[in-house]
Structures are given as structure tokens and as C-alpha cells.
Design a protein around this motif. Structure first.
Motif, short mmCIF file in Angstrom:
data_model
loop_
_atom_site.label_atom_id
_atom_site.label_comp_id
_atom_site.label_asym_id
_atom_site.label_seq_id
_atom_site.Cartn_x
_atom_site.Cartn_y
_atom_site.Cartn_z
N MET A 1 46.92 22.65 51.11
CA MET A 1 46.96 22.92 50.02
C MET A 1 47.11 24.56 49.81
N PRO A 2 47.97 25.20 48.85
CA PRO A 2 48.39 26.53 48.81
C PRO A 2 47.08 27.30 48.32
N LEU A 3 46.95 28.74 49.02
CA LEU A 3 45.94 29.49 48.16
C LEU A 3 46.59 30.33 47.26
N TYR A 4 46.07 30.40 46.16
CA TYR A 4 46.69 31.33 45.30
C TYR A 4 45.88 32.42 44.79
N GLU A 5 46.25 33.54 44.29
CA GLU A 5 45.37 34.91 44.16
C GLU A 5 45.10 34.94 42.52
N TYR A 6 44.21 35.13 41.99
CA TYR A 6 44.03 35.27 40.68
C TYR A 6 43.18 36.73 40.15
N THR A 7 43.51 36.98 38.91
CA THR A 7 42.74 38.31 38.46
C THR A 7 42.20 37.96 36.98
N CYS A 8 40.91 38.43 37.10
CA CYS A 8 40.30 37.97 35.64
C CYS A 8 40.88 39.05 34.69
N GLY A 9 41.22 38.67 33.25
CA GLY A 9 41.47 39.51 32.39
C GLY A 9 40.41 40.31 31.70
#
Length: 77
Positions: A1-9
Motif C-alpha cells: 500500500m502506498p504511503l501518502y503525505e497530508y497537511t492539516c488545514g
């Protein structure tokens, strides 16, 4: 499974999450404050090791520079 990067708004927390390709843009609450976050564009770099063991970055290669069929960069969003 891919690892995705997120940023909180809200709190600007940056975090990673393992998800299937089909879930990459599903709502992803921030683990710190629970607010909505946005997926970030991840950049990958290839490296080359010469005969002496010296490692250096290589331009191109990988998904976006190597002409890989099915690359996510060529898919419309």
C-alpha cells in the motif's frame, strides 16, 4: 500500500498515512486536532552508487522521470 503525505488545514500538522490508491483523496482527519487535511504532492529522487561506493542523486528516473507506464503523474485528477 502506498504511503501518502497530508497537511492539516487548521494546525498545519504534517503526517503520513498508508492507504490504497483508491482512498488517497478520501477525507483524512488530522491525528492531532481532528480537522480536515489535504494530501500533499510527494517528490521522489533516485540515487546512483558508483564503484567506490559514493552515492549521488540522479535526475529523472522513478515515476515521473523514468517513463513508467501507469505513473500517477500522467493520470488526470
Amino acid at each position: 500500500m502506498p504511503l501518502y503525505e497530508y497537511t492539516c488545514g487548521t494546525c498545519l500538522n504534517k503526517f503520513e498515512k498508508l492507504r490504497s490508491f483508491s482512498q488517497m483523496d478520501d477525507p483524512t482527519p488530522c491525528p492531532d486536532c481532528g480537522s480536515e487535511s489535504r494530501r500533499q504532492l510527494s517528490v521522489f529522487m533516485s540515487f546512483s552508487t558508483d564503484a567506490s561506493g559514493q552515492t549521488t542523486p540522479v535526475a529523472g528516473g522513478g515515476c515521473c522521470g523514468g517513463g513508467v507506464a501507469g505513473c500517477a503523474c500522467s493520470m488526470s485528477v
